[in-house]
Motif scaffolding. Structure first.
Motif, PDB file in Angstrom:
ATOM      1  N   LYS A 182      -4.773  -4.644  -2.034  1.00 10.58           N
ATOM      2  CA  LYS A 182      -5.707  -3.758  -2.736  1.00 10.58           C
ATOM      3  C   LYS A 182      -6.707  -3.137  -1.766  1.00 10.58           C
ATOM      4  CE  LYS A 182      -5.147  -3.651  -7.299  1.00 10.58           C
ATOM      5  NZ  LYS A 182      -5.058  -2.367  -8.027  1.00 10.58           N
ATOM      6  N   LEU A 183      -7.219  -3.972  -0.836  1.00 12.92           N
ATOM      7  CA  LEU A 183      -8.183  -3.479   0.148  1.00 12.92           C
ATOM      8  C   LEU A 183      -7.564  -2.412   1.041  1.00 12.92           C
ATOM      9  CD1 LEU A 183     -10.045  -6.750   1.246  1.00 12.92           C
ATOM     10  CD2 LEU A 183     -11.028  -4.788   0.044  1.00 12.92           C
ATOM     11  N   ILE A 184      -6.323  -2.636   1.461  1.00 11.47           N
ATOM     12  CA  ILE A 184      -5.638  -1.648   2.300  1.00 11.47           C
ATOM     13  C   ILE A 184      -5.529  -0.315   1.566  1.00 11.47           C
ATOM     14  CG2 ILE A 184      -3.434  -1.058   3.415  1.00 11.47           C
ATOM     15  CD1 ILE A 184      -3.061  -4.110   3.878  1.00 11.47           C
ATOM     16  N   MET A 185      -5.204  -0.385   0.275  1.00 10.91           N
ATOM     17  CA  MET A 185      -5.132   0.830  -0.538  1.00 10.91           C
ATOM     18  C   MET A 185      -6.502   1.504  -0.630  1.00 10.91           C
ATOM     19  SD  MET A 185      -2.018   1.243  -1.905  1.00 10.91           S
ATOM     20  CE  MET A 185      -2.453   2.261  -3.292  1.00 10.91           C
ATOM     21  N   GLU A 186      -7.517   0.725  -0.970  1.00 14.15           N
ATOM     22  CA  GLU A 186      -8.861   1.273  -1.190  1.00 14.15           C
ATOM     23  C   GLU A 186      -9.461   1.844   0.087  1.00 14.15           C
ATOM     24  OE1 GLU A 186     -11.011  -2.014  -2.759  1.00 14.15           O
ATOM     25  OE2 GLU A 186      -9.991  -1.970  -4.721  1.00 14.15           O
ATOM     26  N   GLY A 213       6.121  -0.494   0.518  1.00 15.92           N
ATOM     27  CA  GLY A 213       6.799  -1.253  -0.532  1.00 15.92           C
ATOM     28  C   GLY A 213       5.979  -2.441  -1.000  1.00 15.92           C
ATOM     29  N   LEU A 214       5.306  -3.111  -0.065  1.00 18.19           N
ATOM     30  CA  LEU A 214       4.490  -4.276  -0.418  1.00 18.19           C
ATOM     31  C   LEU A 214       3.196  -3.886  -1.121  1.00 18.19           C
ATOM     32  CD1 LEU A 214       4.938  -6.357   2.861  1.00 18.19           C
ATOM     33  CD2 LEU A 214       5.772  -6.994   0.597  1.00 18.19           C
ATOM     34  N   LEU A 215       2.678  -2.709  -0.817  1.00 23.48           N
ATOM     35  CA  LEU A 215       1.409  -2.273  -1.410  1.00 23.48           C
ATOM     36  C   LEU A 215       1.566  -1.821  -2.860  1.00 23.48           C
ATOM     37  CD1 LEU A 215      -0.182  -0.237   1.525  1.00 23.48           C
ATOM     38  CD2 LEU A 215      -0.816  -2.514   0.742  1.00 23.48           C
ATOM     39  N   GLY A 216       2.773  -1.388  -3.230  1.00 17.74           N
ATOM     40  CA  GLY A 216       2.971  -0.859  -4.578  1.00 17.74           C
ATOM     41  C   GLY A 216       3.213  -1.945  -5.605  1.00 17.74           C
ATOM     42  N   ARG A 217       2.232  -2.810  -5.792  1.00 16.87           N
ATOM     43  CA  ARG A 217       2.423  -3.973  -6.665  1.00 16.87           C
ATOM     44  C   ARG A 217       1.952  -3.751  -8.086  1.00 16.87           C
ATOM     45  NH1 ARG A 217       0.563  -8.675  -2.387  1.00 16.87           N
ATOM     46  NH2 ARG A 217       2.601  -8.996  -1.442  1.00 16.87           N
ATOM     47  N   GLU A 223       0.900   4.912  -8.367  1.00 17.63           N
ATOM     48  CA  GLU A 223       0.476   6.265  -8.731  1.00 17.63           C
ATOM     49  C   GLU A 223      -0.312   6.909  -7.592  1.00 17.63           C
ATOM     50  OE1 GLU A 223      -1.309   8.544 -12.656  1.00 17.63           O
ATOM     51  OE2 GLU A 223      -1.603   6.392 -12.427  1.00 17.63           O
ATOM     52  N   HIS A 224      -1.153   6.116  -6.942  1.00 19.10           N
ATOM     53  CA  HIS A 224      -1.903   6.611  -5.777  1.00 19.10           C
ATOM     54  C   HIS A 224      -0.948   7.065  -4.676  1.00 19.10           C
ATOM     55  CE1 HIS A 224      -5.104   6.836  -2.761  1.00 19.10           C
ATOM     56  NE2 HIS A 224      -4.323   6.115  -1.968  1.00 19.10           N
ATOM     57  N   MET A 225       0.100   6.279  -4.439  1.00 20.04           N
ATOM     58  CA  MET A 225       1.077   6.636  -3.406  1.00 20.04           C
ATOM     59  C   MET A 225       1.847   7.903  -3.770  1.00 20.04           C
ATOM     60  SD  MET A 225       2.701   2.960  -2.422  1.00 20.04           S
ATOM     61  CE  MET A 225       1.667   1.576  -1.965  1.00 20.04           C
ATOM     62  N   ILE A 226       2.162   8.042  -5.052  1.00 19.85           N
ATOM     63  CA  ILE A 226       2.871   9.244  -5.499  1.00 19.85           C
ATOM     64  C   ILE A 226       2.033  10.476  -5.184  1.00 19.85           C
ATOM     65  CG2 ILE A 226       3.731  10.494  -7.524  1.00 19.85           C
ATOM     66  CD1 ILE A 226       5.486   8.119  -6.769  1.00 19.85           C
ATOM     67  N   HIS A 227       0.744  10.414  -5.495  1.00 23.42           N
ATOM     68  CA  HIS A 227      -0.144  11.544  -5.208  1.00 23.42           C
ATOM     69  C   HIS A 227      -0.274  11.792  -3.709  1.00 23.42           C
ATOM     70  CE1 HIS A 227      -1.151  12.180  -9.340  1.00 23.42           C
ATOM     71  NE2 HIS A 227      -1.737  11.006  -9.497  1.00 23.42           N
TER      72      HIS A 227
END
Length: 640
Positions: A182-186, A213-217, A223-227
């Motif tokens: 989550k932190l990596i995403m944020e 692949g690991l971040l999309g949990r 959805e963030h990755m899609i954008h």
């Protein structure tokens, strides 16, 4: 970005200047104020340096560090302003503990360390020291956050080799802990990872794809990755990248889709289905000549039959409903057509259905025709892939099948797209010849596709015609696995056969026997799935329920079902009772049912509260019991 950072830095720079000026004007605690001034001047210099390098600064840690620095400078200003107190009385009543200055000096030192670290971590690769950056003082409360900042900063500005190592570090963090992911995403890690997928070398691309692949949990992360553009980045790799990277990307697609099914269509819009099928078909279908006709281009019989049937529909020729296939006597295409006839079908169909294939990078059709058959049919570059080692090829097929499995789940248009390609033939071959993980993923994909075909009449009619070579090949392999009782693949294969129950003709008796056999003293899950699959054959919704019910009785199903209803686990009892009721309802005059005393079983079941709680089952049970009572009481003497 640079403007935002400059705005963030403007206030602390102003505060630092105010602290320096106030320290000069101090009338008390002059020595302490001089020390504060010295620290603040050093901090102000670093802040101005950061403002000049604002275009290079990593935004996320900049906000956190400057926010903390802002608070420290406000406290410093408040402290030195107290030292400007004029008049004896003000100085007497202005009490400043000595510890306050020590604490403030420590906080300013921490801010200096934080801003220094920010400048180092944000520096371009050529200006950055190779040594370990260390952790800034702000990391005392959350060291992992600062480690993530460092890795993302390297991902953004580092050399390719360093960026690969940073991606590997993020993989390790994301795998260890959901919160770290989550932190990596944020903290903005997705953009640099996608950039590395596009620009990196093989190892870096692998690490970046695995991290994605690991971040999309969860749905929000996907959805963030899609954008952020993950679909187009993955499509590009699946078309042109190294096979090892493509396998990881296919795995990542399966992970993202599994955690956020709504993105299925977005991946399909980026040509992912076609590319995955191309990888599945590479060195798969072409090895089996019985599935192809050798012409100028390899064209599957399945594609020819489907196209030919589609053209017949367009010409007003009516096609029978799948549920009434027992009325049709059409044979296997290879049995009722000579080679010359099939050649004519192929020629005519290709003339009607040929469409320009998608061109990549502006290549002309002439150039594309010179490429391999794999490339022209799949849309992916296959040059040199025959040189890949067998493990890499097998892993690619396993991950492609896994991705198609997740993409097909609950999505009728995607299932239709898959079945209109060579995928069914590929799955049939891979079920027979593939590695264990390839077999498993292929079986799961077929289970999901057939589940949609069960619900979607049009898909069932187009993809699973009994006379279709692709359908026949799939059913053959599913039955072989069921007959061999391959434990790892048994459940998905049983489900797939059950899902296709409406496509089988009355003469297709080979399907019932192996399923009935699985009712006899097997694991609870196997018995349950076998009885559920057989219920789809015997269900009133199936046009051929009478023929299938008789086949189940002939195969000895009644005695197995009685044992399961009496002694099976609750889930097995339920599904077995449903099947027994359907058989009793459709063949009430059966001597085998009378000899097995099925009526006694149904009467016993009707008194069990656990079996009558379900309203639909209770209604079916009462109807079957009444029907059985009517016929067996009339002819009971003949049975005993």
């Amino acid at each position: 970005m640079a403007d935002i950072v400059k705005q963030i830095l403007a206030k602390p720079i102003q505060l630092a200047d105010q602290v320096i000026k106030a320290a000069d004007e101090a009338s008390s605690f002059k020595q302490e104020c001089a020390e504060l001034k010295s620290k603040t001047e050093k901090l102000a210099g670093l802040l101005r340096q950061a403002a000049r390098a604002s275009s290079d600064l990593y935004e996320r840690p900049t906000k956190r560090i400057i926010e903390d620095t802002d608070q420290v400078l406000e406290k410093a200003l408040s402290l030195v302003l107290k030292c400007r107190a004029n008049g004896l009385m003000k100085r007497v009543f202005t009490i400043i503990p000595a510890a306050a200055f020590r604490k403030m000096l420590s906080q300013l030192e921490n801010s200096i360390g934080d801003v220094s670290w920010l400048l180092r971590v944000s520096a371009p690769a050529e200006n950055r020291d190779d040594g370990y950056l260390g952790l800034p003082p702000i990391a005392a409360n959350e060291p992992i956050l600062c480690l993530i900042w460092e890795q993302i900063a390297i991902l953004s500005t580092g050399l390719l080799e360093d960026r690969s190592d940073a991606a590997a570090s993020l993989v390790s963090l994301a795998r260890d802990n959901d919160r770290y992911g989550k932190l990596i995403m944020e903290e903005g890690g997705v953009g640099p990872l996608l950039k590395l997928i596009k620009e990196g070398q093989l190892e870096g691309q692998e690490n970046a794809a695995r991290a994605i692949g690991l971040l999309g949990r969860d749905p929000e992360s996907v959805e963030h990755m899609i954008h952020a553009g993950v679909c187009s980045a993955f499509a590009k790799i699946l078309k042109e990248g190294p096979m090892k990277v493509q396998a990881v990307v296919a795995w990542a697609v399966s992970e993202l889709v599994a955690n956020y099914p709504k993105c299925q269509d977005l991946f399909a819009q980026n040509n992912i289905i076609r590319l995955l099928v191309g990888h599945l078909a590479f060195e798969t279908v072409q090895e089996h000549s019985r599935y192809t006709i050798v012409m100028n281009k390899a064209t599957s019989i399945h594609a020819v039959v489907v196209a030919s049937n589609n053209s017949n529909i367009g010409n007003g020729i009516k096609v029978n409903d799948d549920d009434r296939q027992h009325e049709s006597k059409i044979q296997h295409p290879m049995n009722n057509q000579t080679p010359s006839q099939m050649y004519n079908v192929v020629t005519n169909t290709m003339a009607m259905k040929t469409k320009p294939l998608q061109q990549s990078n502006g290549a002309s059709q002439t150039n594309q025709a010179k490429s391999s058959d794999h490339s022209s049919l799949s849309g992916s570059t296959t040059k040199g892939r025959e040189l890949e080692d067998p493990d890499t090829k097998a892993n690619m097929k396993a991950m492609a099948a896994r991705a198609l499995w997740q993409l097909a789940k609950g999505n009728s248009p995607i299932c239709r797209s898959i079945t209109e390609s060579r995928a069914l033939l590929c799955f049939a071959v891979l079920l027979e010849k593939g590695r264990e993980d390839v077999k498993h993923n292929s079986a799961m994909a077929l289970m999901e596709i057939t589940a949609m075909a069960e619900k979607d009449t049009e898909l069932r009619r187009s993809a699973f015609k009994p006379n279709s070579p692709a359908c026949k090949a799939v059913v053959d392999q599913l039955l072989k696995i069921i007959e061999k009782e391959d434990t790892e693949l048994l459940v998905p294969c049983i489900k797939a056969i059950g899902n296709l129950a409406r496509t089988f003709r009355a003469t297709e008796t080979r399907v019932i026997g192996p399923l009935v056999k699985l009712l006899d003293e097997r694991e609870a899950e196997i018995s349950k799935e076998a009885s559920i699959a057989l219920s789809k054959f015997a269900s009133t919704d199936n046009y051929l329920h009478l023929d299938h019910s008789k086949a189940i009785i002939s195969a000895g199903g009644a005695k197995h079902l009685i044992q399961l209803v009496y002694f099976g686990e609750q889930v097995v009892q339920f599904s077995s009772l449903v099947l027994l009721c359907y058989i009793a309802l459709h063949v009430p005059d059966s001597e085998e049912l009378a000899k097995a005393e099925v009526l006694t079983v149904l009467e016993w079941a009707s008194k069990q509260s656990s079996m009558t709680q379900d309203e639909a089952l209770d209604t079916l049970l009462q109807e079957a019991k009444s029907r059985l009572e009517l016929y067996q009481s009339r002819g009971s003497r003949g049975f005993h």
